[in-house]
Scaffold this motif. Structure first.
Motif, PDB file in Angstrom:
ATOM      1  N   ASP A   1       7.247  -5.374  11.857  1.00 40.98           N
ATOM      2  CA  ASP A   1       6.545  -4.099  11.706  1.00 40.98           C
ATOM      3  C   ASP A   1       5.382  -3.972  12.689  1.00 40.98           C
ATOM      4  O   ASP A   1       5.521  -3.369  13.729  1.00 40.98           O
ATOM      5  CB  ASP A   1       6.130  -3.895  10.230  1.00 40.98           C
ATOM      6  CG  ASP A   1       5.068  -2.824  10.047  1.00 40.98           C
ATOM      7  OD1 ASP A   1       5.053  -1.877  10.852  1.00 40.98           O
ATOM      8  OD2 ASP A   1       4.263  -2.928   9.099  1.00 40.98           O
ATOM      9  N   ARG A   2       4.238  -4.554  12.367  1.00 36.70           N
ATOM     10  CA  ARG A   2       3.083  -4.426  13.267  1.00 36.70           C
ATOM     11  C   ARG A   2       2.985  -5.648  14.183  1.00 36.70           C
ATOM     12  O   ARG A   2       3.589  -6.675  13.909  1.00 36.70           O
ATOM     13  CB  ARG A   2       1.801  -4.298  12.437  1.00 36.70           C
ATOM     14  CG  ARG A   2       1.866  -3.104  11.497  1.00 36.70           C
ATOM     15  CD  ARG A   2       0.591  -2.950  10.694  1.00 36.70           C
ATOM     16  NE  ARG A   2       0.755  -1.946   9.663  1.00 36.70           N
ATOM     17  CZ  ARG A   2      -0.139  -1.720   8.709  1.00 36.70           C
ATOM     18  NH1 ARG A   2      -1.254  -2.412   8.663  1.00 36.70           N
ATOM     19  NH2 ARG A   2       0.070  -0.782   7.813  1.00 36.70           N
TER      20      ARG A   2
ATOM     21  N   ARG B   1       0.177   5.463  16.790  1.00 31.94           N
ATOM     22  CA  ARG B   1       0.347   6.882  16.421  1.00 31.94           C
ATOM     23  C   ARG B   1      -0.816   7.717  16.939  1.00 31.94           C
ATOM     24  O   ARG B   1      -0.624   8.853  17.379  1.00 31.94           O
ATOM     25  CB  ARG B   1       0.493   7.003  14.895  1.00 31.94           C
ATOM     26  CG  ARG B   1       1.837   6.483  14.431  1.00 31.94           C
ATOM     27  CD  ARG B   1       1.957   6.355  12.926  1.00 31.94           C
ATOM     28  NE  ARG B   1       3.199   5.650  12.609  1.00 31.94           N
ATOM     29  CZ  ARG B   1       3.524   5.211  11.414  1.00 31.94           C
ATOM     30  NH1 ARG B   1       2.710   5.388  10.385  1.00 31.94           N
ATOM     31  NH2 ARG B   1       4.668   4.580  11.219  1.00 31.94           N
TER      32      ARG B   1
ATOM     33  N   TRP C   1       6.733   2.956   1.934  1.00 34.59           N
ATOM     34  CA  TRP C   1       7.328   2.316   3.117  1.00 34.59           C
ATOM     35  C   TRP C   1       7.272   0.800   2.981  1.00 34.59           C
ATOM     36  O   TRP C   1       8.245   0.097   3.218  1.00 34.59           O
ATOM     37  CB  TRP C   1       6.550   2.756   4.361  1.00 34.59           C
ATOM     38  CG  TRP C   1       7.167   2.365   5.661  1.00 34.59           C
ATOM     39  CD1 TRP C   1       7.918   3.143   6.477  1.00 34.59           C
ATOM     40  CD2 TRP C   1       7.078   1.067   6.310  1.00 34.59           C
ATOM     41  NE1 TRP C   1       8.300   2.426   7.587  1.00 34.59           N
ATOM     42  CE2 TRP C   1       7.802   1.157   7.507  1.00 34.59           C
ATOM     43  CE3 TRP C   1       6.472  -0.143   5.991  1.00 34.59           C
ATOM     44  CZ2 TRP C   1       7.938   0.090   8.395  1.00 34.59           C
ATOM     45  CZ3 TRP C   1       6.604  -1.219   6.870  1.00 34.59           C
ATOM     46  CH2 TRP C   1       7.319  -1.086   8.053  1.00 34.59           C
ATOM     47  N   ARG C   2       6.099   0.297   2.593  1.00 37.17           N
ATOM     48  CA  ARG C   2       5.902  -1.155   2.526  1.00 37.17           C
ATOM     49  C   ARG C   2       6.829  -1.773   1.484  1.00 37.17           C
ATOM     50  O   ARG C   2       7.387  -2.848   1.690  1.00 37.17           O
ATOM     51  CB  ARG C   2       4.427  -1.446   2.190  1.00 37.17           C
ATOM     52  CG  ARG C   2       4.023  -2.909   2.223  1.00 37.17           C
ATOM     53  CD  ARG C   2       4.039  -3.530   3.593  1.00 37.17           C
ATOM     54  NE  ARG C   2       3.366  -2.705   4.565  1.00 37.17           N
ATOM     55  CZ  ARG C   2       3.543  -2.818   5.890  1.00 37.17           C
ATOM     56  NH1 ARG C   2       4.364  -3.716   6.391  1.00 37.17           N
ATOM     57  NH2 ARG C   2       2.912  -2.016   6.721  1.00 37.17           N
TER      58      ARG C   2
ATOM     59  N   GLN D   1      -0.916  10.015   9.041  1.00 43.66           N
ATOM     60  CA  GLN D   1      -0.138   8.919   9.650  1.00 43.66           C
ATOM     61  C   GLN D   1       0.779   8.152   8.696  1.00 43.66           C
ATOM     62  O   GLN D   1       1.407   7.175   9.104  1.00 43.66           O
ATOM     63  CB  GLN D   1      -1.071   7.973  10.421  1.00 43.66           C
ATOM     64  CG  GLN D   1      -1.634   8.632  11.679  1.00 43.66           C
ATOM     65  CD  GLN D   1      -2.563   7.728  12.475  1.00 43.66           C
ATOM     66  OE1 GLN D   1      -2.966   6.665  12.015  1.00 43.66           O
ATOM     67  NE2 GLN D   1      -2.937   8.165  13.683  1.00 43.66           N
ATOM     68  N   ASN D   2       0.872   8.555   7.429  1.00 38.34           N
ATOM     69  CA  ASN D   2       2.007   8.088   6.602  1.00 38.34           C
ATOM     70  C   ASN D   2       2.214   9.027   5.408  1.00 38.34           C
ATOM     71  O   ASN D   2       1.366   9.871   5.094  1.00 38.34           O
ATOM     72  CB  ASN D   2       1.890   6.618   6.166  1.00 38.34           C
ATOM     73  CG  ASN D   2       1.065   6.402   4.910  1.00 38.34           C
ATOM     74  OD1 ASN D   2       0.297   7.260   4.493  1.00 38.34           O
ATOM     75  ND2 ASN D   2       1.211   5.234   4.311  1.00 38.34           N
TER      76      ASN D   2
ATOM     77  N   PHE E   1      -3.850   4.246   4.829  1.00 42.29           N
ATOM     78  CA  PHE E   1      -2.430   4.391   4.479  1.00 42.29           C
ATOM     79  C   PHE E   1      -2.191   4.584   2.978  1.00 42.29           C
ATOM     80  O   PHE E   1      -1.074   4.385   2.503  1.00 42.29           O
ATOM     81  CB  PHE E   1      -1.597   3.183   4.952  1.00 42.29           C
ATOM     82  CG  PHE E   1      -1.308   3.163   6.431  1.00 42.29           C
ATOM     83  CD1 PHE E   1      -0.651   4.218   7.043  1.00 42.29           C
ATOM     84  CD2 PHE E   1      -1.662   2.069   7.223  1.00 42.29           C
ATOM     85  CE1 PHE E   1      -0.356   4.193   8.413  1.00 42.29           C
ATOM     86  CE2 PHE E   1      -1.378   2.035   8.580  1.00 42.29           C
ATOM     87  CZ  PHE E   1      -0.724   3.105   9.175  1.00 42.29           C
TER      88      PHE E   1
ATOM     89  N   ASP F   1       6.873   8.346   8.375  1.00 39.44           N
ATOM     90  CA  ASP F   1       7.608   7.399   7.513  1.00 39.44           C
ATOM     91  C   ASP F   1       8.978   7.961   7.122  1.00 39.44           C
ATOM     92  O   ASP F   1       9.981   7.321   7.303  1.00 39.44           O
ATOM     93  CB  ASP F   1       6.868   6.999   6.216  1.00 39.44           C
ATOM     94  CG  ASP F   1       5.797   5.943   6.445  1.00 39.44           C
ATOM     95  OD1 ASP F   1       5.642   5.485   7.588  1.00 39.44           O
ATOM     96  OD2 ASP F   1       5.100   5.596   5.473  1.00 39.44           O
TER      97      ASP F   1
ATOM     98  N   SER G   1       0.213   0.493  13.726  1.00 40.55           N
ATOM     99  CA  SER G   1       0.714   1.833  13.417  1.00 40.55           C
ATOM    100  C   SER G   1      -0.367   2.887  13.637  1.00 40.55           C
ATOM    101  O   SER G   1      -0.083   3.981  14.126  1.00 40.55           O
ATOM    102  CB  SER G   1       1.275   1.902  11.995  1.00 40.55           C
ATOM    103  OG  SER G   1       0.999   0.760  11.264  1.00 40.55           O
TER     104      SER G   1
ATOM    105  N   MET H   1       5.491   2.763  17.735  1.00 34.45           N
ATOM    106  CA  MET H   1       4.501   3.633  17.076  1.00 34.45           C
ATOM    107  C   MET H   1       3.941   4.695  18.025  1.00 34.45           C
ATOM    108  O   MET H   1       3.642   5.811  17.608  1.00 34.45           O
ATOM    109  CB  MET H   1       3.334   2.813  16.521  1.00 34.45           C
ATOM    110  CG  MET H   1       3.738   1.596  15.750  1.00 34.45           C
ATOM    111  SD  MET H   1       4.355   1.967  14.111  1.00 34.45           S
ATOM    112  CE  MET H   1       4.557   0.302  13.488  1.00 34.45           C
TER     113      MET H   1
ATOM    114  N   CYS I   1       9.857   6.422  10.325  1.00 31.52           N
ATOM    115  CA  CYS I   1       9.532   5.050  10.666  1.00 31.52           C
ATOM    116  C   CYS I   1      10.433   4.223   9.761  1.00 31.52           C
ATOM    117  O   CYS I   1      10.348   4.326   8.536  1.00 31.52           O
ATOM    118  CB  CYS I   1       8.057   4.770  10.398  1.00 31.52           C
ATOM    119  SG  CYS I   1       7.586   3.113  10.899  1.00 31.52           S
TER     120      CYS I   1
ATOM    121  N   GLU J   1       0.789  -1.228   0.000  1.00 33.19           N
ATOM    122  CA  GLU J   1       0.000   0.000   0.000  1.00 33.19           C
ATOM    123  C   GLU J   1       0.819   1.275   0.000  1.00 33.19           C
ATOM    124  O   GLU J   1       0.285   2.335  -0.295  1.00 33.19           O
ATOM    125  CB  GLU J   1      -0.952  -0.013   1.214  1.00 33.19           C
ATOM    126  CG  GLU J   1      -0.317   0.209   2.602  1.00 33.19           C
ATOM    127  CD  GLU J   1       0.507  -0.960   3.141  1.00 33.19           C
ATOM    128  OE1 GLU J   1       0.608  -1.986   2.446  1.00 33.19           O
ATOM    129  OE2 GLU J   1       1.065  -0.846   4.240  1.00 33.19           O
ATOM    130  N   SER J   2       2.121   1.182   0.304  1.00 34.00           N
ATOM    131  CA  SER J   2       2.878   2.427   0.476  1.00 34.00           C
ATOM    132  C   SER J   2       4.337   2.269   0.048  1.00 34.00           C
ATOM    133  O   SER J   2       4.826   1.152  -0.129  1.00 34.00           O
ATOM    134  CB  SER J   2       2.841   2.835   1.957  1.00 34.00           C
ATOM    135  OG  SER J   2       3.478   1.840   2.730  1.00 34.00           O
TER     136      SER J   2
END
Ligand code: GYE
Length: 343
Positions: free
Chosen positions: A136-137, A197, A61-62, A246-247, A221, A277, A193, A155, A297, A58-59
């Motif tokens: 991560d989570r 957060r 970051w991912r 948040q991201n 996200f 992030d 996350s 977080m 992050c 999704e991001s």
């Protein structure tokens, strides 16, 4: 009589010849193929098989997090990694973990999309004797022996850093006693996350009666969802001072929605932007003044995971929680990290 003497002699000659053929064969590489295959098979047997259930893509970051785990759990490093992308669906993650269990993998590395709902499948993994490493989570389970360890970010601390930055910035602008209108764009509801957060930021916000949180909206996200949600919020609220996003991907979407309506963001803009992030593109925007602050992050978690596996292989004990190092970026300190940031 003649026959009796000749027979052992014949056997001895035949055995010697066979030995000679084998030695010559070995030296000349005649048997290289079968032996090579055997080597390959036995070196494959030594690889540590890891099922990796990644929650999605999704991001930015991912993507960096997935690349990090693939790099660390490589064949050269002694691993055979089976990666599954759950596309942000819990059902897909449960299916992937069940399939890792039936394949009898040595370890499961798992980044859970939300905290709730994994108790049963983790119990199945435990019953099968497969250690689970959360990346991560984390998960919300009564029995924390259902996983060996969690490698990730703090977080809640990230959320607090966001609140503390806002406190400091308002003081710097002599606005500490003013009413401040805040929008929070939340990541996937129920994910570590998002929970952390939100909680961290709330812990600071509740000390400030003048901070009005106008709305907290789930934008999953993603850039597109944030753009859509921010568009709706802008129709609803005309006086937004701060967006806590948040991201970074949601930040890009939110800024785009504001830009389309002629609203400026950042240091000299109409709306202050707090992001999380710290990917390269967002840090560039911090440098250019469009984002005020980015709470880092760190997605580069592969080596931490591999280190945990190495310890477990050696029978060493591991901690229940490993937090990666992270910092806060503003225009003042971003330049150095900008050039070295690979994602
Ligand atoms: O901030 C976001 C991603 O769980 C820390 O998930 C992670 C978050 C990260 O989609 O970009």
């Amino acid at each position: 009589m003649k026959k009796n003497i000749l027979y052992p002699l014949l056997v001895a000659i035949m055995s010697l010849s066979l030995c000679a053929i084998m030695i010559i064969g070995e030296m000349s590489g005649l048997f290289l193929n079968p032996k090579g295959q055997e080597d390959q098979a036995s070196s494959d047997d030594k690889l540590i098989v890891v099922g990796v259930s990644q929650l999605g893509s999704e991001s930015v970051w991912r993507t960096a997090n997935t690349e990090s785990i693939q790099k660390s759990l490589s064949r050269e490093n002694g691993y055979f990694a089976i990666l599954n992308n759950a596309r942000q669906k819990q059902d897909n993650q449960i299916k992937a973990i069940r399939s890792f269990i039936s394949q009898r993998v040595d370890y499961i590395v798992f980044s859970p999309v939300t905290e709730d709902g994994f108790e049963n499948v983790l119990t199945e993994a435990k019953d099968a004797g497969i250690p689970v490493i959360l990346m991560d989570r984390t998960v919300n389970v009564e029995d924390d022996s259902l996983y060996v360890t969690h490698v990730g970010s703090n977080m809640e601390e990230e959320g607090r850093k966001a609140g503390e930055w806002l406190e400091g910035e308002l003081a710097r602008r002599n606005m500490s006693d003013e009413e401040i209108n805040i929008i929070v764009l939340k990541g996937t509801e129920g994910s570590t996350s998002e929970i952390g957060r939100s909680k961290g930021f709330h812990d600071i916000a509740k000390k400030h009666p003048g901070w009005n949180i106008l709305a907290e909206v789930d934008a999953d996200f993603t850039n597109t969802k944030a753009q859509e949600e921010m568009g709706k919020l802008l129709r609803q609220y005309s006086d937004i001072d701060v967006v806590i996003s948040q991201n970074d991907d949601m930040t890009f979407g939110a800024i785009e929605a504001m830009r389309k309506r002629g609203i400026t963001t950042g240091r000299d803009g109409d709306v202050m932007i707090v992001s999380f992030d710290a990917c390269h593109e967002a840090l560039t925007m911090v440098y250019n003044g469009l984002i005020n602050v980015d709470i880092e992050c760190n997605p580069i978690q592969g080596d931490y995971v591999s280190e945990v596996i190495r310890k477990l292989e050696n029978g060493e004990t591991v901690e229940k929680e490993y937090f990666v190092d992270e910092q806060v970026f503003t225009k003042e300190n971003v330049a150095d990290s900008l050039s070295s940031r690979a994602y």
